[in-house]
Design a protein around this motif. Structure first.
Motif, short mmCIF file in Angstrom:
data_model
loop_
_atom_site.label_atom_id
_atom_site.label_comp_id
_atom_site.label_asym_id
_atom_site.label_seq_id
_atom_site.Cartn_x
_atom_site.Cartn_y
_atom_site.Cartn_z
N ALA A 171 0.87 -1.18 0.00
CA ALA A 171 0.00 0.00 0.00
C ALA A 171 0.90 1.22 0.00
O ALA A 171 1.95 1.22 0.65
CB ALA A 171 -0.90 0.01 1.23
N PRO A 172 0.52 2.29 -0.72
CA PRO A 172 1.33 3.49 -0.74
C PRO A 172 1.29 4.21 0.61
O PRO A 172 0.33 4.09 1.36
CB PRO A 172 0.69 4.36 -1.84
CG PRO A 172 -0.72 3.86 -1.91
CD PRO A 172 -0.69 2.41 -1.53
N ILE A 173 2.35 4.97 0.88
CA ILE A 173 2.38 5.79 2.09
C ILE A 173 1.47 6.99 1.86
O ILE A 173 1.54 7.62 0.81
CB ILE A 173 3.82 6.26 2.38
CG1 ILE A 173 4.71 5.07 2.68
CG2 ILE A 173 3.84 7.24 3.56
CD1 ILE A 173 6.16 5.43 2.83
N GLN A 174 0.66 7.29 2.82
CA GLN A 174 -0.26 8.43 2.70
C GLN A 174 0.38 9.71 3.17
O GLN A 174 1.06 9.79 4.10
CB GLN A 174 -1.53 8.17 3.51
CG GLN A 174 -2.27 6.95 3.09
CD GLN A 174 -2.79 7.02 1.66
OE1 GLN A 174 -3.20 8.06 1.18
NE2 GLN A 174 -2.73 5.92 0.95
#
Length: 58
Positions: free
Chosen positions: A55-58
């Motif tokens: 999951a991408p870093i927010q």
């Protein structure tokens, strides 16, 4: 990582897992290969995980 994930030495699940990463582990993406991503941490390659487990870093 969005869930505990097995890390493999090669792209695919044919071989045995070489390690396991906990949810929330921060890793760098090195390259993508047939739906698998080579990941690294602190400049050291760790192995391959399924692309959908990241999951991408927010």
């Amino acid at each position: 990582m969005i869930a505990p994930v097995d890390v493999f030495g090669a792209a695919g699940t044919e071989g045995a897992a070489v390690s396991k990463l906990a949810p929330g582990s921060l890793v760098a993406l090195v390259r993508t290969e047939r739906g698998w991503v080579l990941i690294a941490k602190d400049g050291k390659s760790l192995g391959y995980v399924a692309e959908g487990s990241l999951a991408p870093i927010q």
